[in-house]
Design an enzyme around this catalytic site. Structure first.
Site, short mmCIF file in Angstrom:
data_model
loop_
_atom_site.label_atom_id
_atom_site.label_comp_id
_atom_site.label_asym_id
_atom_site.label_seq_id
_atom_site.Cartn_x
_atom_site.Cartn_y
_atom_site.Cartn_z
N ALA A 1 60.95 31.85 9.25
CA ALA A 1 62.26 31.65 9.60
C ALA A 1 63.02 30.89 8.48
O ALA A 1 63.64 29.74 8.98
CB ALA A 1 62.30 30.84 10.98
N LYS B 1 69.92 27.96 -3.03
CA LYS B 1 70.89 28.90 -2.30
C LYS B 1 71.60 28.28 -1.25
O LYS B 1 72.74 28.66 -1.31
CB LYS B 1 70.14 30.01 -1.72
CG LYS B 1 69.26 30.77 -2.62
CD LYS B 1 68.60 32.06 -2.27
CE LYS B 1 67.64 32.81 -3.21
NZ LYS B 1 66.95 33.93 -2.63
N SER C 1 64.01 37.99 -13.48
CA SER C 1 65.46 38.29 -13.48
C SER C 1 65.86 38.46 -15.20
O SER C 1 66.59 39.49 -15.47
CB SER C 1 66.58 37.47 -12.74
OG SER C 1 65.91 37.57 -11.38
N ASN D 1 72.95 33.74 -3.69
CA ASN D 1 72.14 33.79 -4.76
C ASN D 1 72.82 34.40 -5.95
O ASN D 1 72.46 34.65 -6.73
CB ASN D 1 70.99 34.99 -4.37
CG ASN D 1 71.47 36.35 -4.37
OD1 ASN D 1 72.45 36.52 -4.03
ND2 ASN D 1 70.51 37.24 -4.83
N ASP E 1 70.57 39.30 -1.58
CA ASP E 1 69.25 39.73 -1.09
C ASP E 1 69.33 40.40 0.21
O ASP E 1 68.54 41.10 0.38
CB ASP E 1 68.66 38.08 -0.73
CG ASP E 1 68.44 37.31 -1.79
OD1 ASP E 1 68.08 37.81 -3.05
OD2 ASP E 1 68.43 36.05 -1.75
N SER F 1 60.67 33.59 -13.55
CA SER F 1 61.48 34.60 -12.88
C SER F 1 61.55 35.74 -13.96
O SER F 1 61.59 35.66 -14.91
CB SER F 1 62.89 33.80 -12.81
OG SER F 1 63.97 34.97 -12.62
P1 NDP Z 1 61.19 29.07 2.85
O1 NDP Z 1 60.59 27.82 2.20
O2 NDP Z 1 62.80 29.02 2.94
O3 NDP Z 1 60.78 29.79 4.20
C1 NDP Z 1 59.16 29.91 4.46
C2 NDP Z 1 58.71 30.44 5.83
O4 NDP Z 1 57.44 30.37 5.75
C3 NDP Z 1 59.15 29.23 6.69
O5 NDP Z 1 59.41 29.81 7.90
C4 NDP Z 1 57.63 28.80 7.00
O6 NDP Z 1 57.36 28.11 8.19
C5 NDP Z 1 56.66 29.70 6.72
N1 NDP Z 1 55.30 29.49 6.28
C6 NDP Z 1 55.22 28.92 5.01
N2 NDP Z 1 53.83 29.02 4.82
C7 NDP Z 1 53.28 29.38 5.70
C8 NDP Z 1 51.90 29.89 6.22
N3 NDP Z 1 50.98 29.63 5.57
N4 NDP Z 1 51.55 30.46 7.62
C9 NDP Z 1 52.90 30.74 8.35
N5 NDP Z 1 54.33 30.54 8.11
C10 NDP Z 1 54.25 29.98 6.77
O7 NDP Z 1 61.11 30.49 1.76
P2 NDP Z 1 62.08 31.72 1.62
O8 NDP Z 1 62.78 32.21 2.47
O9 NDP Z 1 62.97 31.16 0.29
O10 NDP Z 1 61.14 32.48 0.82
C11 NDP Z 1 59.91 33.34 1.51
C12 NDP Z 1 59.23 34.14 0.73
O11 NDP Z 1 60.09 35.28 0.21
C13 NDP Z 1 58.68 33.65 -0.46
O12 NDP Z 1 57.19 34.21 -0.75
C14 NDP Z 1 59.43 34.27 -1.73
O13 NDP Z 1 58.54 34.68 -2.95
C15 NDP Z 1 59.87 35.76 -0.90
N6 NDP Z 1 61.22 36.17 -1.76
C16 NDP Z 1 61.12 37.48 -2.01
C17 NDP Z 1 62.46 37.81 -2.38
C18 NDP Z 1 62.50 39.37 -3.20
O14 NDP Z 1 63.40 39.64 -3.80
N7 NDP Z 1 61.57 40.09 -3.01
C19 NDP Z 1 63.67 37.05 -2.42
C20 NDP Z 1 63.55 35.93 -1.85
C21 NDP Z 1 62.19 35.33 -1.39
P3 NDP Z 1 57.88 26.75 8.72
O15 NDP Z 1 59.51 26.95 9.08
O16 NDP Z 1 57.00 26.27 9.93
O17 NDP Z 1 57.69 25.86 7.60
#
Ligand code: NDP
Length: 268
Positions: A121, A63, A16, A84, A99, A14
């Protein structure tokens, strides 16, 4: 002394602490922001109290547990179901989601957004979709799976497809949007696209801007946006502004542009 920190698992990566400690220093505040590896999210309130923190951020995968454990949830967080940020207020823990507004601030430079296409999603997609819907922006959500994922967005009034459902339609029915947003982790530690190449190409031809929540690298998603001459940005500013807004909640006051610049430098 003000005690702040971030809970997550993993948390070692992190940025942060670097960002928040540089802000505390620039504001001449006697305080420290640390990282705390938390294995069991259901213990978050207990840990926050044991460490005698004034405030904390919460990152993956806690979260939702943090939301459930807070004494009070304020603002957009109650619609999202995930927080968060924890702030100690008198003797209770008040929780927020920064966020969502952090994302909205990050896309401000694109100007007016009428419609958005969100890929993914998960938790981040939820926060972004709620913020966009609250701003009266039309939202389409595309995810590789449906079960337990798309219902939340359907209830919010978004148009939802699985990737396969969209692929079964002819391209003229693909959504048109002002911005396409990658909230999946495809591209984070691999070279994958969030949806198949031809589908993504068509979705990008139907939009103007591309935003990837992943930060610090050109993901395959951003590489395609660049190739198609879209305006694009990564998730660095989202990270910055969620931190700025969290710090304002910890301190109970607005922070200045020069402190924001200082925080931004830490993310470069
Ligand atoms: P989650 O685990 O909650 O969700 C991940 C999502 O990605 C799901 O919808 C999952 O699909 C999909 N997914 C994962 N791998 C693949 C793939 N290979 N192909 C297609 N779909 C895929 O993660 P978060 O929402 O917590 O985080 C998502 C991203 O956002 C991360 O990369 C994180 O680093 C980034 N992030 C950035 C922030 C910022 O401040 N810039 C803040 C928070 C997050 P399925 O439902 O089918 O499993």
């Amino acid at each position: 002394m003000m005690k702040l920190g971030i809970f997550g698992n993993p948390v070692a990566h992190s940025k942060s602490p670097l960002m928040q400690n540089s802000a505390l220093k620039s504001l001449a505040i006697n305080g420290f922001y640390d990282k705390y590896l938390l294995l069991d999210g259901s213990k978050i309130k207990e840990e926050f109290k044991k460490l005698d923190l004034n405030g904390a951020n919460i990152t993956i995968p806690h979260k939702e547990e943090a939301f459930k454990n807070a004494d009070e949830v304020r603002g957009i967080a109650s619609k999202i179901g995930a927080v968060n940020t924890y702030v100690k207020e008198d003797n209770k823990i008040v929780a927020y989601n920064t966020d969502a507004p952090g994302f909205m601030k990050a896309i401000e430079e694109f100007g007016e957004i009428k419609s958005a296409c969100i890929l993914g999603a998960g938790g981040t997609a939820r926060a972004i979709a709620v913020a966009l819907k609250d701003a009266n922006i039309e939202v389409t959500v595309i995810n590789r799976s449906r079960e337990g994922r798309l219902e939340f967005f359907e209830n919010l009034g978004c148009t939802c497809y699985t990737t396969d459902e969209l692929l079964s339609l002819s391209a003229i029915h693909y959504p048109l949007s002002t911005i396409i947003i990658n909230t999946t982790s495809a591209g984070l530690k691999d070279d994958l696209l969030p949806v198949p190449k031809e589908l993504l190409k068509q979705l990008m031809k139907n939009t103007k801007f591309a935003f990837d929540c992943i930060y610090g690298k050109i993901t395959p998603f951003l590489a395609m946006a660049r190739e198609l001459n879209l305006r694009y940005k990564d998730g660095k500013d989202m990270l910055l502004y969620q931190g700025v807004l969290a710090l304002e909640l910890f301190l109970g006051t607005k922070i200045t542009q020069s402190t924001i610049k200082q925080m931004d430098k830490c993310l470069k």
